[in-house]
Scaffold this motif. Structure first.
Motif, mmCIF file in Angstrom:
data_model
loop_
_atom_site.group_PDB
_atom_site.id
_atom_site.type_symbol
_atom_site.label_atom_id
_atom_site.label_comp_id
_atom_site.label_asym_id
_atom_site.label_seq_id
_atom_site.Cartn_x
_atom_site.Cartn_y
_atom_site.Cartn_z
ATOM 1 N N THR A 123 0.828 -1.203 0.000
ATOM 2 C CA THR A 123 0.000 0.000 0.000
ATOM 3 C C THR A 123 0.860 1.250 0.000
ATOM 4 N N LEU A 124 1.927 1.251 0.801
ATOM 5 C CA LEU A 124 2.821 2.400 0.849
ATOM 6 C C LEU A 124 3.495 2.624 -0.500
ATOM 7 N N ALA A 125 3.864 1.544 -1.161
ATOM 8 C CA ALA A 125 4.467 1.673 -2.493
ATOM 9 C C ALA A 125 3.477 2.255 -3.491
ATOM 10 N N ASP A 126 2.199 1.866 -3.383
ATOM 11 C CA ASP A 126 1.172 2.430 -4.264
ATOM 12 C C ASP A 126 1.020 3.928 -4.028
ATOM 13 N N HIS A 127 1.000 4.348 -2.754
ATOM 14 C CA HIS A 127 0.883 5.776 -2.450
ATOM 15 C C HIS A 127 2.075 6.555 -2.992
ATOM 16 N N GLN A 128 3.274 6.019 -2.813
ATOM 17 C CA GLN A 128 4.462 6.714 -3.300
ATOM 18 C C GLN A 128 4.477 6.788 -4.823
ATOM 19 N N ALA A 129 4.087 5.706 -5.484
ATOM 20 C CA ALA A 129 4.044 5.717 -6.951
ATOM 21 C C ALA A 129 3.022 6.723 -7.457
ATOM 22 N N ARG A 130 1.859 6.768 -6.822
ATOM 23 C CA ARG A 130 0.828 7.727 -7.225
ATOM 24 C C ARG A 130 1.297 9.161 -7.001
ATOM 25 N N PHE A 131 1.983 9.397 -5.870
ATOM 26 C CA PHE A 131 2.475 10.742 -5.577
ATOM 27 C C PHE A 131 3.557 11.152 -6.577
ATOM 28 N N ASP A 132 4.507 10.250 -6.854
ATOM 29 C CA ASP A 132 5.594 10.582 -7.768
ATOM 30 C C ASP A 132 5.119 10.719 -9.208
ATOM 31 N N THR A 133 4.052 10.011 -9.571
ATOM 32 C CA THR A 133 3.572 10.024 -10.952
ATOM 33 C C THR A 133 2.656 11.208 -11.230
ATOM 34 N N TYR A 134 1.736 11.486 -10.306
ATOM 35 C CA TYR A 134 0.699 12.482 -10.589
ATOM 36 C C TYR A 134 0.827 13.766 -9.769
ATOM 37 N N VAL A 135 1.234 13.663 -8.508
ATOM 38 C CA VAL A 135 1.190 14.823 -7.614
ATOM 39 C C VAL A 135 2.468 15.641 -7.674
ATOM 40 N N ARG A 136 3.608 14.990 -7.489
ATOM 41 C CA ARG A 136 4.874 15.735 -7.403
ATOM 42 C C ARG A 136 5.159 16.563 -8.654
ATOM 43 N N PRO A 137 4.992 16.027 -9.885
ATOM 44 C CA PRO A 137 5.319 16.836 -11.068
ATOM 45 C C PRO A 137 4.219 17.788 -11.523
ATOM 46 N N PHE A 138 3.062 17.768 -10.874
ATOM 47 C CA PHE A 138 1.939 18.600 -11.327
ATOM 48 C C PHE A 138 2.298 20.082 -11.195
ATOM 49 N N LYS A 139 2.237 20.822 -12.292
ATOM 50 C CA LYS A 139 2.654 22.224 -12.322
ATOM 51 C C LYS A 139 1.527 23.134 -11.823
ATOM 52 N N VAL A 140 1.886 24.026 -10.905
ATOM 53 C CA VAL A 140 0.965 25.034 -10.385
ATOM 54 C C VAL A 140 1.663 26.382 -10.454
ATOM 55 N N GLU A 141 0.873 27.424 -10.384
ATOM 56 C CA GLU A 141 1.415 28.781 -10.476
ATOM 57 C C GLU A 141 1.512 29.394 -9.087
ATOM 58 N N VAL A 142 2.713 29.780 -8.706
ATOM 59 C CA VAL A 142 2.974 30.419 -7.422
ATOM 60 C C VAL A 142 3.827 31.653 -7.667
ATOM 61 N N ASP A 143 3.322 32.816 -7.296
ATOM 62 C CA ASP A 143 4.034 34.086 -7.497
ATOM 63 C C ASP A 143 4.405 34.288 -8.956
ATOM 64 N N GLY A 144 3.500 33.899 -9.842
ATOM 65 C CA GLY A 144 3.735 34.100 -11.259
ATOM 66 C C GLY A 144 4.638 33.077 -11.910
ATOM 67 N N LEU A 145 5.110 32.093 -11.154
ATOM 68 C CA LEU A 145 5.992 31.069 -11.690
ATOM 69 C C LEU A 145 5.271 29.726 -11.707
ATOM 70 N N SER A 146 5.525 28.929 -12.735
ATOM 71 C CA SER A 146 4.960 27.590 -12.840
ATOM 72 C C SER A 146 5.986 26.596 -12.311
ATOM 73 N N ILE A 147 5.696 26.004 -11.162
ATOM 74 C CA ILE A 147 6.628 25.087 -10.519
ATOM 75 C C ILE A 147 5.900 23.799 -10.150
ATOM 76 N N PRO A 148 6.635 22.696 -10.010
ATOM 77 C CA PRO A 148 5.989 21.430 -9.602
ATOM 78 C C PRO A 148 5.383 21.550 -8.204
ATOM 79 N N LEU A 149 4.258 20.906 -8.009
ATOM 80 C CA LEU A 149 3.569 20.977 -6.727
ATOM 81 C C LEU A 149 4.421 20.391 -5.605
ATOM 82 N N GLY A 150 5.250 19.411 -5.912
ATOM 83 C CA GLY A 150 6.103 18.822 -4.883
ATOM 84 C C GLY A 150 7.136 19.779 -4.336
ATOM 85 N N ASP A 151 7.459 20.855 -5.088
ATOM 86 C CA ASP A 151 8.449 21.836 -4.648
ATOM 87 C C ASP A 151 7.823 23.059 -3.993
#
Length: 513
Positions: A123-151
């Motif tokens: 289960t933990l491996a599934d959560h980590q894979a889902r986070f690394d695949t979909y959540v961490r690289p997802f680009k959002v705009e912060v202070d006018g910059l597009s950065i990955p959500l994980g950062d």
């Protein structure tokens, strides 16, 4: 083992081994530590307590390999002392003491490291894979910059990011499922064409049909991603990784999963069919009869006590008081989920008459567990109650739901919700419901549950009694058929409540003065 103090030199460290100590402090430069791994690797670190905080900063490696004459020195002792001075100056600067909130990726990784036992490795491996695949690289705009959500620091994540993320995960997973269905379709077509080529005259080979992918595909993955982020946010608050006034972001809406809704409780009009299905479970073939009977009783116990599934399945005889005038289940403090809010050594859950009868019937099945897990070979007639209790009965509950024709969502935890819902439908106050279900959010509710156990038991008993005798009157409405004395007792409990007059008019009983 305490650190060893030595005037460190390159010559001494080359000869040092792990037996000299896992951490060796330099007497010349305070807080400079040389750490030696069991395999002989030596590294420098600045460690110690600074401004009431324990800090450990890696400065570099002295030697990568075990100490051999030919092994080069990467960072000498003097270089490590200079690096330690620079690190100490940074620590002493005011800017260093301004606690920075971790990024979402750092908080997620820390949560996985600190709480590895909260989930199984798979289960933990599934959560980590889902986070690394979909959540961490997802680009959002912060202070006018597009950065990955994980950062993005936790304090800069907003609610709309989560809503956008939910849609992104939903669409990405669905696109993957569509691509997989298309690849399967193309592979089937190639196989069909290869089979028909030598026999061009045959025209009756079945043509594969592309499997339709429902719109709800990916909804579960999207909801699981948001649920895991909520857990990480709570972890960050509990570990004080964020400011005390930080409000964790929440998603506005969850995606509707196929075949499920948000009720997660058994409706009163479904109760008779549910009870019949539970009785049918006792004689279900293909499983140990003793386990079927124990699981059926465990399902009813979850429904009639309103207890949490972990506590119910691990119920012990020594925690039950069945002989007194006020039978109760006393859950020890260390086994209760919200034990930090308990002011006593146990949590009291009143037992209803049906639950008392069920428990009395099970006496003698096992010296410790109320719902033991039976082991052995049923075909040979050799089954005994083992040392473990029932750990899970989700498949059995799904079988009961199928037999009872229940299509809405109903989990094991939903059985707990069902009793609270029935009590609310019978006019019980929130304090009474909290007393039966063991909620500890309100101090008054906890005190009411202990001091007025008979009051709590009365309302819960009428709720379960109503589940046995229910007739459907209109879509979305049910009517409980109870004796007149019970309705009088209900009106007494609801005295002063606005629903009392409506009940009095509906039952024809004169309202109490």
């Amino acid at each position: 083992m305490a650190a060893r103090f030595v005037h460190l030199t390159d010559t001494w460290l080359k000869k040092a081994t792990a037996t000299d100590g896992p951490a060796i402090k330099d007497t010349k430069q305070g807080h400079l530590v040389c750490r030696i791994s069991p395999k002989g690797k030596k590294s420098w670190a600045l460690a110690g307590k600074f401004h009431d905080q324990h800090i450990s900063i890696k400065l570099g490696d002295f030697q990568q390999a075990p100490g051999k004459p030919s092994t080069p020195v990467e960072m000498s002792t003097e270089m490590a002392r200079d690096a330690a001075k620079l690190a100490l100056e940074k620590i002493k600067s005011p800017a260093h003491h301004q606690k920075k909130a971790p990024t979402l990726g750092e908080a997620f990784d820390l949560h996985c490291q600190v709480n590895p036992a909260s989930n199984t490795p798979g289960t933990l491996a599934d959560h980590q894979a889902r986070f690394d695949t979909y959540v961490r690289p997802f680009k959002v705009e912060v202070d006018g910059l597009s950065i990955p959500l994980g950062d993005v620091p936790l304090t800069r994540i907003e609610g709309f990011h989560l809503d956008d993320l939910r849609t992104h995960v939903h669409e990405a997973v669905r696109a993957k499922k569509v691509k997989k269905a298309q690849d399967q379709h193309q592979a089937a077509m190639k196989k069909w064409k290869a089979a028909t080529a030598p026999h061009s005259g045959r025209k009756h080979f079945p043509k594969p049909i592309l499997t339709d992918v429902p719109d709800e595909a990916g909804a579960r993955s999207a909801n699981q991603a948001l649920t895991r982020l909520t857990t990480v946010f709570k972890f960050a608050i509990r570990r004080k990784l964020v400011p005390a006034d930080w409000q964790r972001p929440t998603s506005i809406n969850r995606i509707q999963e196929p075949g499920q809704d948000d009720t997660n409780h058994l409706r009163l009009d479904q109760a008779p069919a549910f009870y019949a299905a539970v009785e049918a479970l006792r004689n279900r073939s293909g499983y140990k009869v003793e386990n079927n009977d124990a699981i059926a009783d465990c399902i009813l116990a979850c429904l009639w006590t309103g207890g949490r599934k972990g506590n119910v399945m691990a119920m012990e005889w020594e925690h039950l008081d069945l002989d007194s005038t006020d039978p109760a289940w006393r859950i020890p403090r260390h086994l209760y989920k919200t034990r930090k809010k308990l002011k006593t050594g146990f949590k009291v859950i009143p037992l209803l008459p049906w639950m008392v009868q069920l428990l009395q019937r099970r006496q003698g099945c096992h010296p410790r567990w109320v719902f033991p897990l039976y082991q052995g070979n049923l075909k040979q007639g050799k089954t005994t109650a083992g040392d473990a209790h029932i750990k899970d009965f989700r498949k059995s509950l799904e079988w009961v739901k199928q037999q009872a024709g229940i299509e809405q969502r109903l989990t094991i935890h939903g059985l707990r919700h069902s009793l609270g819902t029935w009590m609310h439908q019978q006019g019980a106050t929130m304090k009474v419901i909290a007393g039966q279900l063991g909620h500890d959010d309100l101090t008054s509710a906890q005190r009411y549950a202990h001091n007025e156990a008979s009051h709590v038991r009365s309302a819960a008993s009428m709720a379960v009694e109503a589940s046995f005798t229910v007739v459907e009157t209109a879509p979305g409405e049910v009517q409980a058929s109870l004796p007149v004395d019970d309705w009088v007792l209900i009106l007494q409990l609801l005295q002063g409540h606005q629903v009392a007059s409506r009940l009095a008019a509906a039952t024809g009983i004169k309202a109490l003065e």
